[in-house]
Design an enzyme around this catalytic site. Structure first.
Site, PDB file in Angstrom:
ATOM      1  N   THR A   8       0.865  -1.171   0.000  1.00 30.02           N
ATOM      2  CA  THR A   8       0.000   0.000   0.000  1.00 30.02           C
ATOM      3  C   THR A   8       0.902   1.220   0.000  1.00 30.02           C
ATOM      4  OG1 THR A   8      -0.153   0.051   2.419  1.00 30.02           O
ATOM      5  CG2 THR A   8      -1.914  -1.102   1.231  1.00 30.02           C
ATOM      6  N   SER A   9       0.350   2.344  -0.437  1.00 28.48           N
ATOM      7  CA  SER A   9       1.158   3.557  -0.561  1.00 28.48           C
ATOM      8  C   SER A   9       1.388   4.261   0.763  1.00 28.48           C
ATOM      9  CB  SER A   9       0.491   4.531  -1.534  1.00 28.48           C
ATOM     10  OG  SER A   9       0.408   3.939  -2.804  1.00 28.48           O
ATOM     11  N   THR A  10       0.439   4.139   1.685  1.00 29.94           N
ATOM     12  CA  THR A  10       0.565   4.863   2.958  1.00 29.94           C
ATOM     13  C   THR A  10       0.287   3.943   4.130  1.00 29.94           C
ATOM     14  OG1 THR A  10      -1.751   5.522   3.020  1.00 29.94           O
ATOM     15  CG2 THR A  10      -0.238   7.003   1.860  1.00 29.94           C
ATOM     16  N   GLN A  13      -3.428   2.868   5.069  1.00 34.84           N
ATOM     17  CA  GLN A  13      -4.182   1.910   4.254  1.00 34.84           C
ATOM     18  C   GLN A  13      -4.081   0.494   4.801  1.00 34.84           C
ATOM     19  OE1 GLN A  13      -2.232   2.940   0.542  1.00 34.84           O
ATOM     20  NE2 GLN A  13      -4.098   3.927  -0.183  1.00 34.84           N
TER      21      GLN A  13
END
Length: 186
Positions: A8-10, A13
């Protein structure tokens, strides 16, 4: 052997990462490498997953956008996987590079995904520009400038810029920027 990769990007999430891990576990992945980082930055867990692959293994990812950020990047990853005698499988696309059809689909869908990403970024830039023109978009609130008085007070007390940065938990560049702005007449 199935080797899973989830990203996930962050850090916020968590649900997305949990869903990816659930899907990879349900498939029967023997090992799952996971990370929470932007696709544009370093991805040490992806590197570790590819390094872990052995001949005949399959790297499994739930979605193409969790793996690559562009067609070129996807090609580089696939080449690394193939060099190890392994394959790539994308669950959401029911696609596997162990077949010629799977490789064809990967290339076509990778191009479509990159096109959609570029269109989304263009729409985002247009939206920001319209909001700026309407006076509704101000950008990120400057956080360090709120500490200008503290920086100037410490500087007047003879504290070095490096020490000011350490005490306030800000970058030295920000300290120098505040000091230079204070010395420059308006």
């Amino acid at each position: 052997m199935f080797i899973g990769y989830a990203r996930t990007s962050t850090l916020e999430q968590e649900a997305g990462l949990a869903a990816q891990k659930r899907d990879l576990d349900a498939l029967g992945c023997d090992k799952v490498f996971e990370e929470q980082t932007s696709a544009t930055g370093e991805r040490p867990r992806l590197t570790a997953a590819i390094d872990y692959l052995r001949e005949g293994d399959t790297l499994v990812c739930t979605k193409l956008d969790r793996l690559a950020r562009s067609v070129l990047h996807m090609g580089e990853i696939v080449n690394e996987i193939r060099a190890k005698g392994a394959n790539l499988r994308i669950l959401a696309l029911d696609m596997d590079t162990s077949t010629p059809t799977g490789t064809l689909l990967l290339n076509m869908l990778g191009s479509v995904a990159q096109f959609e990403r570029e269109m989304m970024l263009e729409r985002q830039r247009e939206g920001i520009q319209k909001a700026k023109e309407a006076g509704k978009y101000k950008g990120r609130k400057p956080t360090v400038r709120a500490q200008s008085d503290e920086v100037l007070g410490l500087h007047k007390a003879g504290v070095s810029p490096t020490e000011i940065a350490r005490k306030l938990g800000i970058g030295r560049t920000s300290v120098y920027r505040i000091l230079n702005a204070a010395e420059t007449p308006a």
